[in-house]
Write an enzyme that holds these catalytic residues in place. Structure first.
Site, mmCIF file in Angstrom:
data_model
loop_
_atom_site.group_PDB
_atom_site.id
_atom_site.type_symbol
_atom_site.label_atom_id
_atom_site.label_comp_id
_atom_site.label_asym_id
_atom_site.label_seq_id
_atom_site.Cartn_x
_atom_site.Cartn_y
_atom_site.Cartn_z
ATOM 1 N N LYS A 83 0.778 -1.197 -0.136
ATOM 2 C CA LYS A 83 0.064 0.123 -0.032
ATOM 3 C C LYS A 83 0.831 1.137 0.015
ATOM 4 C CE LYS A 83 -0.737 1.489 4.330
ATOM 5 N NZ LYS A 83 0.526 1.797 4.711
ATOM 6 N N ASP A 98 -2.759 -5.547 2.974
ATOM 7 C CA ASP A 98 -2.876 -4.635 4.110
ATOM 8 C C ASP A 98 -2.487 -5.491 5.288
ATOM 9 O OD1 ASP A 98 -4.061 -3.760 6.500
ATOM 10 O OD2 ASP A 98 -5.578 -2.656 5.255
ATOM 11 N N HIS A 99 -1.419 -5.257 5.996
ATOM 12 C CA HIS A 99 -0.820 -6.322 7.050
ATOM 13 C C HIS A 99 -1.572 -6.159 8.190
ATOM 14 C CE1 HIS A 99 1.163 -2.448 8.805
ATOM 15 N NE2 HIS A 99 1.352 -3.619 9.809
ATOM 16 N N LYS A 114 -2.771 -9.618 11.218
ATOM 17 C CA LYS A 114 -2.353 -9.846 12.926
ATOM 18 C C LYS A 114 -3.506 -10.799 13.431
ATOM 19 C CE LYS A 114 -1.007 -5.015 13.153
ATOM 20 N NZ LYS A 114 0.244 -4.999 13.504
ATOM 21 N N HIS A 171 -5.937 0.092 6.983
ATOM 22 C CA HIS A 171 -6.065 -0.559 8.402
ATOM 23 C C HIS A 171 -7.219 -0.178 9.119
ATOM 24 C CE1 HIS A 171 -2.016 -1.362 7.111
ATOM 25 N NE2 HIS A 171 -1.313 -0.244 7.924
ATOM 26 N N LYS A 209 0.193 9.651 15.010
ATOM 27 C CA LYS A 209 1.582 9.523 15.112
ATOM 28 C C LYS A 209 1.940 10.343 16.500
ATOM 29 C CE LYS A 209 2.620 7.297 11.106
ATOM 30 N NZ LYS A 209 3.225 5.977 11.323
HETATM 31 C C1 BG6 Z 1 2.090 0.775 7.869
HETATM 32 C C2 BG6 Z 1 2.261 2.327 8.070
HETATM 33 O O1 BG6 Z 1 1.152 0.343 7.170
HETATM 34 O O2 BG6 Z 1 1.596 0.635 9.568
HETATM 35 C C3 BG6 Z 1 3.012 3.017 9.192
HETATM 36 O O3 BG6 Z 1 2.668 2.662 6.602
HETATM 37 C C4 BG6 Z 1 2.595 2.549 10.516
HETATM 38 O O4 BG6 Z 1 2.849 4.428 9.005
HETATM 39 C C5 BG6 Z 1 2.451 1.090 10.472
HETATM 40 O O5 BG6 Z 1 3.662 2.785 11.369
HETATM 41 C C6 BG6 Z 1 1.887 0.557 11.776
HETATM 42 O O6 BG6 Z 1 1.932 -0.997 11.841
HETATM 43 P P1 BG6 Z 1 1.870 -1.717 13.210
HETATM 44 O O7 BG6 Z 1 1.821 -3.063 12.799
HETATM 45 O O8 BG6 Z 1 3.280 -1.380 14.071
HETATM 46 O O9 BG6 Z 1 0.777 -1.335 13.962
#
Ligand code: BG6
Length: 512
Positions: A171, A200-201, A205, A263, A363
């Site tokens: 993404k 979309d990681h 989870k 997300h 952030k």
């Molecule tokens: C990513 C974003 O997709 O997800 C980042 O580009 C963000 O900005 C990250 O820090 C957060 O991922 P996680 O798995 O640490 O919650």
């Protein structure tokens, strides 16, 4: 006919074996490769989850040798892998299959040099002509790379299980609705949807997948999961991190695109969709799509009422002083980019009519925490009129990370002669219930690509439905640069303006 035998329902959740393959990682010297992909690949190897025939080919512009690549990857595994310390025997066998190609991957002649490496991998590592192309590169490189792979005939036809080629696309998939539609059209000209894995990681989870089990593996919740019992839903994705060297990318992107569009809306879809007819990839994605399409669009003149943006100034994260966003390397000050965003959304269907869904992401907030809270309505009649406080409404909170688990707030009687109530927590905690750390999202997702399971990847129409929701807000924000930035201090819970969203329904954000 026995309805339980519906063949659509037999698409099951049983894990398949990963098939032999060569993983070609474009952007192999980048941050994602080091922080997420390599640690995940190593953990899969250490768990015996990689296929017997496996090789890893890194592609990037830097002038690295095979050994430079191996050394950098070893460092990454040592630092970030879930399975540490790294086992030398496992590493050796993985490293033997690693190659590096220094190339401008948007240039067609580079792809020619990839072919011999793939052929060698088939001959020596027995990867059987199966190819997993991972595009860990900036969005503008997606199309040229796929085009070049096609031109050079490196992408096999979409022929299912024998000799497959699959392409994982990171993404953001597009910048807004129009560009996502155009990108989908371009990529679909070159690849079949079965070959495209839009990642979309968050969907990888463990706790996000647990939403399915919680909702559809228990009878208890589903009858309550609607506008009759739910007052509001609150989704928080809070990070303590700032830009971490990604200032230039972020300044062009903003958090609405980077986190909420994918997300945030995926969490909303998982929590609010109708029960799917099976756990098959399309059955789940059909339901998410329907849900995403039911989200009411915010018109341009309503953006200020339903959306709030923010940017941090300097402040403290714990005891450490941190600079404001505008002073982060790569950011062009003054900047109007959102690094905090909060939305109030409505899902216009029978189940959710009138229930607000609040989503916030930011952030440099005081805590790293992602959670979904379902706030239930209060009791219809207070029988405890003489008590110091009426019963508090129940809250079910799903902690996506960290301290993964589920908590239910219920009222209990305080011991003693007087009738007095206090909310108490019924807690389920992943680590104490199951011991082991859940696998990292990227482990799960890489393995899914190797077995050809698209369930946890976003389909093209879903991505477009996500952009449809946020594009009016993006456009409004782009046409009216923010005044008053920075509007929150690093280490605080975001701009005061965001409190107005839940305040409209007499609520406030959860204190986490
Ligand atoms: C990513 C974003 O997709 O997800 C980042 O580009 C963000 O900005 C990250 O820090 C957060 O991922 P996680 O798995 O640490 O919650």
């Amino acid at each position: 006919m026995d309805l339980r035998q519906n063949p659509l329902r037999s698409e099951s959740a049983v894990r398949k074996r990963a098939q032999p393959c060569a993983l070609v990682a474009f952007g192999a010297t980048g941050d994602l490769m080091k922080r997420k992909l390599m640690p995940a690949i190593y953990s899969l190897a250490a768990e015996g989850m990689l296929p017997a025939g496996f090789s890893l080919i890194g592609v990037s512009r830097s002038e690295w040798s095979d050994d430079d690549f191996r050394n950098a990857m070893r460092e990454a595994a040592d630092r970030d892998s879930r399975r540490r310390p790294v086992d030398d025997t496992v590493w050796r066998s993985l490293a033997e299959g690693m190659r590096y190609l220094s190339a401008d991957f948007t240039d067609v002649s580079s792809e020619e040099r990839l072919r011999p490496l793939l052929e060698q991998s088939d001959a020596v590592r027995h990867t059987e002509g199966n190819r997993l192309f991972y595009l860990a590169v900036p969005p503008k490189a997606f199309r040229p790379i796929v085009e070049n792979l096609q031109k050079e005939d490196l992408v096999n036809a979409d022929d299912g299980d024998a000799h497959w080629s699959r392409v994982v696309i990171e993404k953001p998939f597009g910048r807004d609705l129009d560009s996502a539609i155009a990108l989908n059209a371009e990529i679909s000209r070159l690849l079949g949807e079965r070959q495209i894995y839009r990642i979309d990681h968050y969907l990888g989870k463990e706790t996000v997948q647990n939403i399915l089990v919680l909702r559809f593996g228990n009878r208890l919740f589903e009858p309550l999961w609607n506008q009759r019992y739910v007052d509001r839903v609150e989704i928080t994705i809070a990070e303590t991190l700032g830009m971490e060297g990604r200032g230039a990318f972020y300044d062009e992107t903003g958090i609405l695109r980077d986190i909420i569009t994918n997300h945030g809306l995926q969490l909303l879809a998982m929590i609010a969709m109708e029960p799917p007819i099976s756990l098959g990839a399309d059955a789940i994605r059909d339901e998410k799509l329907k849900l995403l399409r039911s989200i009411r669009l915010i018109s341009s003149d309503q953006v200020d009422r339903y959306a709030v943006r923010g940017q941090y100034g300097s402040g403290f994260i714990g005891a450490a002083a941190v600079p404001g966003y505008a002073d982060e390397p790569g950011v062009t000050a003054p900047s109007s980019t959102d690094v905090y965003a909060a939305l109030e959304l409505y899902v216009d269907n029978w189940r959710w009519a009138g229930v607000p869904f609040f989503i916030r992401a930011g952030k440099r907030l005081p805590k790293r925490v992602t959670e979904i809270a379902i706030h239930f309505k209060g009791v219809p009649l207070n029988l405890f009129e003489g008590t110091p406080a009426p019963p508090s409404p129940n809250v079910l909170s799903l902690r996506i990370q960290p301290n993964e688990g589920v908590t239910m707030l219920v009222d209990a009687k305080l011991p003693g002669a007087v009738m007095q109530m206090q909310p108490v927590r019924m807690d389920f905690d992943y680590s104490s219930a199951f011991g082991a750390d859940p696998p990292d999202a990227y482990e799960r997702l890489l393995h899914d690509v190797m077995v050809g399971d698209q369930t946890l990847f976003t389909r093209g129409d879903e991505v477009e439905a996500e952009w449809r929701v946020v594009t009016p807000i993006l456009q409004k924000w782009a046409s009216s640069p923010a005044s008053g930035f920075p509007n929150y201090e690093a280490g605080s819970w975001g701009p005061a303006d965001a409190d107005a969203l839940p305040a409209h329904v007499g609520a406030h954000w959860r204190r986490l």
